[in-house]
Scaffold this motif. Structure first.
Motif, PDB file in Angstrom:
ATOM      1  N   ASP A 174      -6.273   5.420   4.267  1.00 23.03           N
ATOM      2  CA  ASP A 174      -5.960   4.030   3.940  1.00 23.03           C
ATOM      3  C   ASP A 174      -5.468   3.339   5.212  1.00 23.03           C
ATOM      4  O   ASP A 174      -4.324   3.512   5.619  1.00 23.03           O
ATOM      5  CB  ASP A 174      -4.881   3.974   2.856  1.00 23.03           C
ATOM      6  CG  ASP A 174      -4.652   2.560   2.319  1.00 23.03           C
ATOM      7  OD1 ASP A 174      -5.023   1.588   3.026  1.00 23.03           O
ATOM      8  OD2 ASP A 174      -4.095   2.416   1.216  1.00 23.03           O
TER       9      ASP A 174
ATOM     10  N   ALA B  64      -2.345   8.784   0.681  1.00 23.62           N
ATOM     11  CA  ALA B  64      -3.016   7.589   1.218  1.00 23.62           C
ATOM     12  C   ALA B  64      -3.805   7.918   2.472  1.00 23.62           C
ATOM     13  O   ALA B  64      -3.958   7.071   3.355  1.00 23.62           O
ATOM     14  CB  ALA B  64      -1.985   6.503   1.505  1.00 23.62           C
TER      15      ALA B  64
ATOM     16  N   ALA C 169       0.830  -1.204   0.000  1.00 25.13           N
ATOM     17  CA  ALA C 169       0.000   0.000   0.000  1.00 25.13           C
ATOM     18  C   ALA C 169       0.865   1.255   0.000  1.00 25.13           C
ATOM     19  O   ALA C 169       0.573   2.227  -0.713  1.00 25.13           O
ATOM     20  CB  ALA C 169      -0.933  -0.006   1.218  1.00 25.13           C
TER      21      ALA C 169
END
Length: 436
Positions: A329, A326, A75
């Protein structure tokens, strides 16, 4: 850490050389080609970026398994690509990041490596897998460098195409052992009953013995258990066997460390006081918070890590990228050692590509730059990194271990904070260890 146990010693360096020129195909690469559903239409490692064309890399890690999972690593790699591309790429080259779930499985790990070959990746960057025996031969056969692996296997410190950014489990456990030698009575290690787990006791013992302490008690445990009640009781019995010294219990079970500590919390009330200690990767701030913070079982625990504490200002650039690319996330935890390793690995890769200027960016040129003595800085998160095959720890089977620095942290009032300023170099401890 999964896989059936087998008797195995620390491996000697592989007698292997990188293919000469981009056109050389080794037997390993031919095997990889035969395994690819689409076949091999290009020479592995020869393409993947030249001039101002795009550059392709891969990041892999286990996700959604019953053992250790590191979803934050791929990620973060994706977030890093979005960020660097928003800045114009690396030297004008767009970065493409492929991700793969190795599922803590030997077959799938090998499949990830074959996909890296098929997709013409110039490097595998910032990844986690305990199945180096499965993926490294494929990468080596194709000449693809492995930059910034997590350091979970000794093979990562022997392969000439591996470029580790930290000292892996060897440095963490040696550093922890040296710390515990000064203040612990009997020490008990709880570790996975796996191939990778078999490598842990001599590493911890190297630090204990350097401080004049007896070896630890080695206690195996299933890495995917849902309860460790019996193991917790056995560990406490061993650690409290000597009334003259306060014993120490060291769980090193990856993601299952929290499960062990839950069992340990219930069992410890029936035994004398002991201290706990572990390594980053088996615990982080999120795990400490989830287990009760200051009132939880980690309070007072020593924890060795590779890098500065998560709150250190040197992590601000990484946190900025996470916030910008991100935000929300929940796979990415800035305090996770895997996420931090991935950030450093991509920092290394970026400097490698920049060092190539307007020249071709391929697996061959990337590994050539690293082998050529390129020095890489990481903003103080590690010492300056430079790889050579015969380094200080080659004699004990770790010729690629170039950063043996560790940090010591402690859980105080539910927070993981620095217990000692700066880094401690455990090169000498490892050099004198009996790892045969």
């Amino acid at each position: 850490m999964t896989g059936r146990r087998r008797i195995r010693s620390i491996p000697l360096p592989r007698l292997l050389h990188r293919p000469v020129g981009a056109g050389a195909l080794s037997a390993g690469a031919l095997v990889a080609c035969a395994s690819l559903a689409a076949g091999c239409g290009v020479v592995p490692g020869a393409t993947g970026g030249s001039g101002d064309g795009p550059v392709t890399v891969m990041t892999w890690a286990p996700q959604d398994t019953r053992a250790t999972n590191k979803p934050g690593m791929p990620a973060l790699a994706e977030a890093y690509a979005r960020w660097v591309n928003s800045q114009g790429g690396i030297n004008g080259r767009r970065l493409t990041v492929l991700t793969c779930n190795d599922k803590n499985d030997t077959v799938t790990a090998a499949r990830c490596a074959r996909r890296a070959v098929q997709e013409n990746a110039v490097a595998v960057v910032g990844s986690y897998s305990q199945h180096a025996d499965s993926f490294l031969p494929t990468l080596e056969g194709a000449g693809i460098p492995y930059i910034g692996g997590y350091g979970i296997t000794t093979d990562e410190f022997t392969s000439p195409l591996s470029y580790p950014v930290n000292g892996g489990q060897p440095a963490l456990l040696a550093g922890l052992g040296r710390t515990l030698a000064d203040g612990c009575g009997p020490v008990t290690l709880i570790r996975p009953d796996t191939i990778a787990g078999d490598q842990l006791p001599p590493l911890l013992d190297s630090g204990l013995e350097a401080g004049g302490h007896a070896p630890s008690g080695d206690q195996r445990a299933a890495e995917d258990a849902t309860s460790y009640d019996s193991q917790a009781r056995q560990a406490l019995e061993r650690a409290t066997a000597d009334a003259a010294g306060r014993g120490c219990v060291v769980p090193a079970l990856g993601d299952r460390t929290n499960t062990f500590m839950d069992s340990f919390r219930r069992a410890r009330a029936d035994h004398p006081e002991v201290r706990t200690a572990t390594v980053l990767g088996s615990v982080d701030q999120t795990a400490i918070d989830a287990s009760g913070g200051a009132s939880g079982p980690y309070e007072g625990s020593y924890v060795t890590g590779w890098y500065p504490a998560a709150g250190d200002a040197r992590w601000d650039p990484m946190r900025k990228v996470i916030e910008e690319e991100a935000f929300g996330d929940n796979r990415i935890d800035a305090a996770d050692a895997g996420v931090q390793t991935t950030w450093i690995a991509y920092t290394v890769f970026k400097q490698v590509v920049e060092s190539l200027g307007d020249g071709e960016v391929s697996a061959d040129t990337v590994s050539g730059a690293l082998d050529g003595g390129l020095k890489v800085t990481t903003g103080g998160l590690t010492p300056t990194l430079r790889w050579s095959f015969q380094d200080e720890l080659a004699a004990v089977g770790f010729p690629r271990l170039v950063n043996a620095n560790v940090t010591l942290q402690v859980v105080e009032d539910g927070r993981l904070v620095a217990a000692r300023e700066g880094f401690t170099d455990v090169t000498r401890t490892l050099r004198e260890a009996d790892l045969g």
